[in-house]
Design a protein around this motif. Structure first.
Motif, PDB file in Angstrom:
ATOM      1  N   ILE A 268      73.667   4.719  40.237  1.00  0.00           N
ATOM      2  CA  ILE A 268      72.898   3.465  40.256  1.00  0.00           C
ATOM      3  C   ILE A 268      71.949   3.514  41.452  1.00  0.00           C
ATOM      4  CG2 ILE A 268      73.013   0.947  40.258  1.00  0.00           C
ATOM      5  CD1 ILE A 268      75.980   1.225  39.441  1.00  0.00           C
TER       6      ILE A 268
ATOM      7  N   ALA B 293      71.727   7.230  55.617  1.00  0.00           N
ATOM      8  CA  ALA B 293      70.610   6.344  55.268  1.00  0.00           C
ATOM      9  C   ALA B 293      69.280   6.933  55.725  1.00  0.00           C
ATOM     10  CB  ALA B 293      70.805   4.966  55.877  1.00  0.00           C
TER      11      ALA B 293
ATOM     12  N   ALA C 100      68.563   8.502  47.928  1.00  0.00           N
ATOM     13  CA  ALA C 100      70.002   8.769  47.874  1.00  0.00           C
ATOM     14  C   ALA C 100      70.423   9.096  46.441  1.00  0.00           C
ATOM     15  CB  ALA C 100      70.791   7.562  48.405  1.00  0.00           C
TER      16      ALA C 100
ATOM     17  N   GLN D 171      63.416  -0.103  39.741  1.00  0.00           N
ATOM     18  CA  GLN D 171      61.964  -0.126  40.012  1.00  0.00           C
ATOM     19  C   GLN D 171      61.169   0.314  38.778  1.00  0.00           C
ATOM     20  OE1 GLN D 171      60.644  -1.230  43.186  1.00  0.00           O
ATOM     21  NE2 GLN D 171      62.728  -1.971  42.948  1.00  0.00           N
TER      22      GLN D 171
ATOM     23  N   HIS E 293      76.106  -5.852  42.620  1.00  0.00           N
ATOM     24  CA  HIS E 293      76.516  -5.323  41.302  1.00  0.00           C
ATOM     25  C   HIS E 293      77.954  -4.806  41.315  1.00  0.00           C
ATOM     26  CE1 HIS E 293      75.009  -2.095  43.760  1.00  0.00           C
ATOM     27  NE2 HIS E 293      75.603  -1.212  42.977  1.00  0.00           N
TER      28      HIS E 293
ATOM     29  N   LEU F 269      53.085   2.275  58.370  1.00  0.00           N
ATOM     30  CA  LEU F 269      54.373   2.884  58.743  1.00  0.00           C
ATOM     31  C   LEU F 269      54.287   4.410  58.708  1.00  0.00           C
ATOM     32  CD1 LEU F 269      57.435   2.669  59.291  1.00  0.00           C
ATOM     33  CD2 LEU F 269      57.790   2.547  56.841  1.00  0.00           C
ATOM     34  N   ARG F 270      54.816   5.023  59.752  1.00  0.00           N
ATOM     35  CA  ARG F 270      54.933   6.486  59.792  1.00  0.00           C
ATOM     36  C   ARG F 270      56.406   6.856  59.919  1.00  0.00           C
ATOM     37  NH1 ARG F 270      50.910   5.975  57.999  1.00  0.00           N
ATOM     38  NH2 ARG F 270      48.865   6.013  58.928  1.00  0.00           N
ATOM     39  N   LEU F 271      56.799   7.964  59.286  1.00  0.00           N
ATOM     40  CA  LEU F 271      58.167   8.451  59.440  1.00  0.00           C
ATOM     41  C   LEU F 271      58.460   8.728  60.910  1.00  0.00           C
ATOM     42  CD1 LEU F 271      58.740  10.973  56.518  1.00  0.00           C
ATOM     43  CD2 LEU F 271      59.295   8.541  56.645  1.00  0.00           C
TER      44      LEU F 271
ATOM     45  N   THR G 175      72.127   2.022  46.036  1.00  0.00           N
ATOM     46  CA  THR G 175      71.128   0.959  45.828  1.00  0.00           C
ATOM     47  C   THR G 175      70.418   0.522  47.114  1.00  0.00           C
ATOM     48  OG1 THR G 175      73.010  -0.554  45.891  1.00  0.00           O
ATOM     49  CG2 THR G 175      72.141   0.012  43.716  1.00  0.00           C
TER      50      THR G 175
ATOM     51  N   GLY H 215      61.920   4.409  45.365  1.00  0.00           N
ATOM     52  CA  GLY H 215      62.873   3.485  45.989  1.00  0.00           C
ATOM     53  C   GLY H 215      62.146   2.419  46.792  1.00  0.00           C
TER      54      GLY H 215
ATOM     55  N   TRP I  67      67.123  -2.364  51.396  1.00  0.00           N
ATOM     56  CA  TRP I  67      65.826  -3.054  51.479  1.00  0.00           C
ATOM     57  C   TRP I  67      65.825  -4.365  50.708  1.00  0.00           C
ATOM     58  CZ3 TRP I  67      61.479  -2.414  54.242  1.00  0.00           C
ATOM     59  CH2 TRP I  67      60.300  -2.994  53.791  1.00  0.00           C
TER      60      TRP I  67
ATOM     61  N   MET J  96      57.025  -0.688  51.744  1.00  0.00           N
ATOM     62  CA  MET J  96      56.958  -0.802  53.211  1.00  0.00           C
ATOM     63  C   MET J  96      55.505  -0.975  53.676  1.00  0.00           C
ATOM     64  SD  MET J  96      59.925   1.825  54.392  1.00  0.00           S
ATOM     65  CE  MET J  96      61.500   1.893  53.530  1.00  0.00           C
TER      66      MET J  96
ATOM     67  N   GLY K 287      67.600   4.856  42.084  1.00  0.00           N
ATOM     68  CA  GLY K 287      66.814   6.084  41.996  1.00  0.00           C
ATOM     69  C   GLY K 287      65.906   6.278  43.191  1.00  0.00           C
TER      70      GLY K 287
ATOM     71  N   PHE L 104      69.008  -5.451  57.704  1.00  0.00           N
ATOM     72  CA  PHE L 104      69.327  -5.513  56.282  1.00  0.00           C
ATOM     73  C   PHE L 104      70.840  -5.473  56.104  1.00  0.00           C
ATOM     74  CE2 PHE L 104      65.230  -3.547  56.885  1.00  0.00           C
ATOM     75  CZ  PHE L 104      64.448  -4.089  55.886  1.00  0.00           C
TER      76      PHE L 104
ATOM     77  N   GLY M  52      74.308   6.450  51.040  1.00  0.00           N
ATOM     78  CA  GLY M  52      73.009   6.141  51.620  1.00  0.00           C
ATOM     79  C   GLY M  52      72.900   4.848  52.405  1.00  0.00           C
TER      80      GLY M  52
END
Ligand code: FAD
Length: 345
Positions: A4, A324, A9, A30, A284, A44-46, A123, A35, A126, A40, A6, A278, A314
């Motif tokens: 569950i 995560a 993770a 989605q 679910h 944003l940068r990694l 899941t 995901g 976020w 975002m 996509g 978060f 994740g």
């Protein structure tokens, strides 16, 4: 076997399930791959270079001249990843409940029902933004937003904005707004910037060292938390060095005009942006009744202690160190897939 979610993770789980020869389907709510990443904010940068942000099997390619890739690059990478490994992601499918059904688990969704011998829940977080309860917040007449609502600094041009939160999201969004809005940055404790030469690579190493220590029964190294909270990405560093990231302590309440501190100081605000984290998106799984008092599901590795047919992947360190993160989810995904394959044979 049903996965569950996509996002990254769920995809890492799919990659390892395929390698282990397990038949599976990935259900994702989605419309499109990626995901949480497409949602975002734009700048944003990694916090790690591309190669250190890779899922199992395929290095993330570098993004043009950038050391730290943007979200559109991550989305393109995840889109390619699920096609390349033919990961059978079905979209959009929103899973509404996982139920015990004799020897199997019944996965109910808005489009149909699946019967599974094992379920991996991936899941993310976020979808469950957390806002702390602050006295008077219902009286504030400005806008109250969360990290998930921020898109671009131009939305706040000329406004008085209070950003709350001393983690990476708070620092990055404060830096994003600094040249556009009249910014007040509020943190519960003084911000702890990581040294400028430390990025996600060092964080991953720290998480791995912690895992090794715990696996061997050695003293807990403290992992990532021992290093600091905020990665000094180029934008954060620039704003900090320009003196634009001066944090104020946390206020005690909100009134109609804005935050109020214990000494009576008031800052008028058009908007308050809560960068306050978060919670895991686990509603679910409610029919299984597995949550503890913290809202977490106790696990051994990724396996739910009270429901061995369910694995969690994740959400945070409680499902595997650094699980995560893009680079960290590979190992717990591999362990979960191997365990499931063993049980199935
Ligand atoms: C602001 C921010 C910056 C970050 N920066 C980095 C970084 O630089 N590097 C790094 O490695 N990590 C970073 N992370 C952490 C992490 O990599 C991301 O949060 C990532 O999105 C987590 O992936 P995931 O697959 O666990 O969850 P998600 O990306 O949230 O994917 C979960 C998927 O499950 C779906 N879903 C949810 N509920 C259901 C349901 N009931 N039924 C069906 N589908 C469902 C969702 O629609 C989604 O597609 C960052 C996180 C945040 C919030």
């Amino acid at each position: 076997m049903v996965v569950i979610g996509g996002g990254q993770a769920g995809l890492a789980a799919g990659y390892h399930l395929r390698r282990a020869g397990v038949d599976f389907v990935v259900l994702d709510s989605q419309q499109a791959p990626g995901g949480a990443w497409p949602h975002m904010w734009e700048s944003l940068r990694l916090f790690s270079p591309a190669a250190y942000s890779s899922l199992p099997g395929r290095l993330m390619p570098p993004q043009g001249g950038r050391t730290y890739p943007g979200t559109e690059h991550v989305v393109a990478y995840l889109t390619d990843y699920e096609r390349r490994y033919d990961l059978r992601v079905v979209r959009p499918v929103h899973v509404t409940g996982v139920h015990r059904d004799g020897g199997r688990l019944r996965v109910a969704s808005d489009t149909g029902t699946w019967s599974a011998r094992f379920v991996i829940s991936a899941t993310g977080t976020w979808w469950r933004p957390f806002l702390p309860a602050v006295p008077g917040s219902e009286t504030f007449t400005g806008r109250q937003l969360h990290t998930v609502d921020h898109r671009r600094p131009e939305d706040f041009t000329g406004e008085q904005v209070v950003v709350v939160g001393g983690g990476n999201s708070g620092a990055q969004i404060a830096a994003d707004l600094a040249g556009h809005a009249d910014l007040t940055w509020v943190t519960r404790r003084p911000p702890r910037f990581l040294a400028d030469d430390i990025d996600g690579r060092a964080l991953f190493d720290a998480a791995s060292a912690r895992r090794r220590a715990l696996d061997h029964g050695d003293t807990d190294t403290g992992g990532v938390a021992s290093l600091g909270d905020i990665v000094a990405t180029p934008a954060v560093r620039e704003a900090r060095d320009a003196g634009l990231l001066k944090a104020q302590p946390m206020f005690t309440r909100l009134d109609a005009d804005g935050p109020v501190w214990a000494d009576g100081t008031i800052v008028r605000a058009d908007a308050v942006i809560w960068c306050t984290g978060f919670r895991p998106a686990l509603s679910h799984l409610s029919p299984l009744g597995l949550r503890d008092r913290n809202g977490h599901i106790p696990t051994d590795g990724t396996r739910a202690l009270a429901e061995p047919r369910l694995h969690l992947l994740g959400y945070g360190d409680w499902t595997g160190p650094a699980s995560a993160t893009l680079i960290g989810v590979g190992r717990p995904a591999r362990d979960a897939a191997r365990e499931i394959a063993r049980q199935l044979s």
